[in-house]
Design an enzyme around this catalytic site. Structure first.
Site, PDB file in Angstrom:
ATOM      1  N   HIS A   1     -10.250  -5.517  -2.975  1.00  0.00           N
ATOM      2  CA  HIS A   1      -8.619  -6.113  -2.459  1.00  0.00           C
ATOM      3  C   HIS A   1      -8.858  -6.184  -0.926  1.00  0.00           C
ATOM      4  O   HIS A   1      -9.694  -5.880  -0.269  1.00  0.00           O
ATOM      5  CB  HIS A   1      -7.996  -4.773  -2.541  1.00  0.00           C
ATOM      6  CG  HIS A   1      -8.412  -3.445  -2.150  1.00  0.00           C
ATOM      7  ND1 HIS A   1      -9.362  -2.609  -3.019  1.00  0.00           N
ATOM      8  CD2 HIS A   1      -8.370  -2.528  -0.936  1.00  0.00           C
ATOM      9  CE1 HIS A   1      -9.685  -1.540  -2.392  1.00  0.00           C
ATOM     10  NE2 HIS A   1      -9.061  -1.462  -1.272  1.00  0.00           N
TER      11      HIS A   1
ATOM     12  N   THR B   1     -12.032   3.275  -1.155  1.00  0.00           N
ATOM     13  CA  THR B   1     -11.807   4.418  -1.983  1.00  0.00           C
ATOM     14  C   THR B   1     -11.333   4.079  -3.465  1.00  0.00           C
ATOM     15  O   THR B   1     -11.561   4.913  -4.262  1.00  0.00           O
ATOM     16  CB  THR B   1     -10.697   5.123  -1.534  1.00  0.00           C
ATOM     17  OG1 THR B   1      -9.635   4.372  -1.092  1.00  0.00           O
ATOM     18  CG2 THR B   1     -11.051   5.858   0.013  1.00  0.00           C
TER      19      THR B   1
ATOM     20  N   GLY C   1     -15.878   2.854   3.781  1.00  0.00           N
ATOM     21  CA  GLY C   1     -14.353   3.383   3.666  1.00  0.00           C
ATOM     22  C   GLY C   1     -13.728   2.935   2.129  1.00  0.00           C
ATOM     23  O   GLY C   1     -12.565   3.192   2.127  1.00  0.00           O
TER      24      GLY C   1
ATOM     25  N   HIS D   1     -11.510  -1.628  -7.130  1.00  0.00           N
ATOM     26  CA  HIS D   1     -11.109  -2.915  -7.600  1.00  0.00           C
ATOM     27  C   HIS D   1     -10.912  -3.902  -6.270  1.00  0.00           C
ATOM     28  O   HIS D   1     -10.009  -3.482  -5.457  1.00  0.00           O
ATOM     29  CB  HIS D   1     -10.007  -2.703  -8.608  1.00  0.00           C
ATOM     30  CG  HIS D   1      -9.436  -3.887  -8.883  1.00  0.00           C
ATOM     31  ND1 HIS D   1      -9.502  -4.359 -10.217  1.00  0.00           N
ATOM     32  CD2 HIS D   1      -8.860  -5.179  -8.371  1.00  0.00           C
ATOM     33  CE1 HIS D   1      -9.010  -5.578 -10.444  1.00  0.00           C
ATOM     34  NE2 HIS D   1      -8.472  -6.340  -9.439  1.00  0.00           N
TER      35      HIS D   1
ATOM     36  N   ASP E   1       0.936  -1.230   0.152  1.00  0.00           N
ATOM     37  CA  ASP E   1      -0.091   0.015   0.010  1.00  0.00           C
ATOM     38  C   ASP E   1       0.845   1.060  -0.106  1.00  0.00           C
ATOM     39  O   ASP E   1       2.069   1.401   0.782  1.00  0.00           O
ATOM     40  CB  ASP E   1      -0.927   0.068   1.253  1.00  0.00           C
ATOM     41  CG  ASP E   1      -2.160   0.989   0.877  1.00  0.00           C
ATOM     42  OD1 ASP E   1      -2.992   0.463   1.196  1.00  0.00           O
ATOM     43  OD2 ASP E   1      -1.878   2.247   1.129  1.00  0.00           O
TER      44      ASP E   1
ATOM     45  N   HIS F   1      -6.989  -5.840   2.713  1.00  0.00           N
ATOM     46  CA  HIS F   1      -5.751  -5.429   3.322  1.00  0.00           C
ATOM     47  C   HIS F   1      -5.004  -6.155   4.058  1.00  0.00           C
ATOM     48  O   HIS F   1      -5.837  -6.880   4.788  1.00  0.00           O
ATOM     49  CB  HIS F   1      -6.285  -4.088   3.934  1.00  0.00           C
ATOM     50  CG  HIS F   1      -6.837  -3.058   3.195  1.00  0.00           C
ATOM     51  ND1 HIS F   1      -6.091  -1.598   3.082  1.00  0.00           N
ATOM     52  CD2 HIS F   1      -7.927  -2.804   2.780  1.00  0.00           C
ATOM     53  CE1 HIS F   1      -6.898  -0.894   2.508  1.00  0.00           C
ATOM     54  NE2 HIS F   1      -7.980  -1.476   2.260  1.00  0.00           N
TER      55      HIS F   1
END
Ligand code: 5GP
Length: 142
Positions: free
Chosen positions: A106, A101, A99, A104, A37, A108
């Site tokens: 993903h 943004t 949350g 696509h 990230d 975390h």
């Protein structure tokens, strides 16, 4: 933004997948891509994405989701082994109100330490050399 969104082939992660935007790559195969990230909430904050087009949990095909979560487990193990955090948080957001943004899908991977608070979500940009060094450390444990 609604939870029912059309996939935008110009989103940031699509551009990372195509190589149009550089990233600190941790892992890649024909179905999955993992990278650091760029605005990490902790040291070693890693993202795992499918190569298949999907905005979030609601439109990803079940087979793609199965592969994605298994690869997330694999990369999370490597993050754990590389950085020895006290805990590892796995996060996945659906919709702006939750949350999300980047549209696509993903996961975390957030390494966490007892004495270190998380930085704010999508906050300060990290140094690319530091991200590449962390990616190499994690990749070595895959
Ligand atoms: P979301 O809020 O959609 O769950 O997470 C998107 C994540 O992508 C955020 O954690 C943010 O820091 C990260 N991000 C946004 N733009 C870029 C970028 O250009 N490169 C990388 N590597 N990460 C990004």
């Amino acid at each position: 933004m609604s939870l029912l969104v059309d996939y935008d082939s110009q989103n940031i992660f699509a551009k990372i997948l195509s190589g149009a935007i550089p990233s600190a790559k941790v892992y890649e195969d024909d179905r999955t891509f993992a990278f650091m990230d760029a605005f990490p909430q902790s040291k070693g904050h890693t993202l795992v994405i499918p190569k298949a087009d999907a905005c979030n949990l609601f439109d990803i095909a079940p087979g793609d989701l199965q592969t994605l979560i298994v690869q997330t487990q694999r990369v999370a193990r490597a993050v754990r082994d590389a950085l020895s955090p006290d805990g590892v948080r796995i996060m996945q957001f659906n919709g702006e109100a939750a949350g999300q943004t980047v549209y696509h899908i993903h996961f975390h991977i957030l390494p966490m330490w007892d004495d270190q608070p998380l930085a704010r979500h999508a906050g300060g940009m990290a140094d690319i050399n530091e991200l590449n060094a962390l990616a190499a450390q994690i990749r070595a444990k895959l």
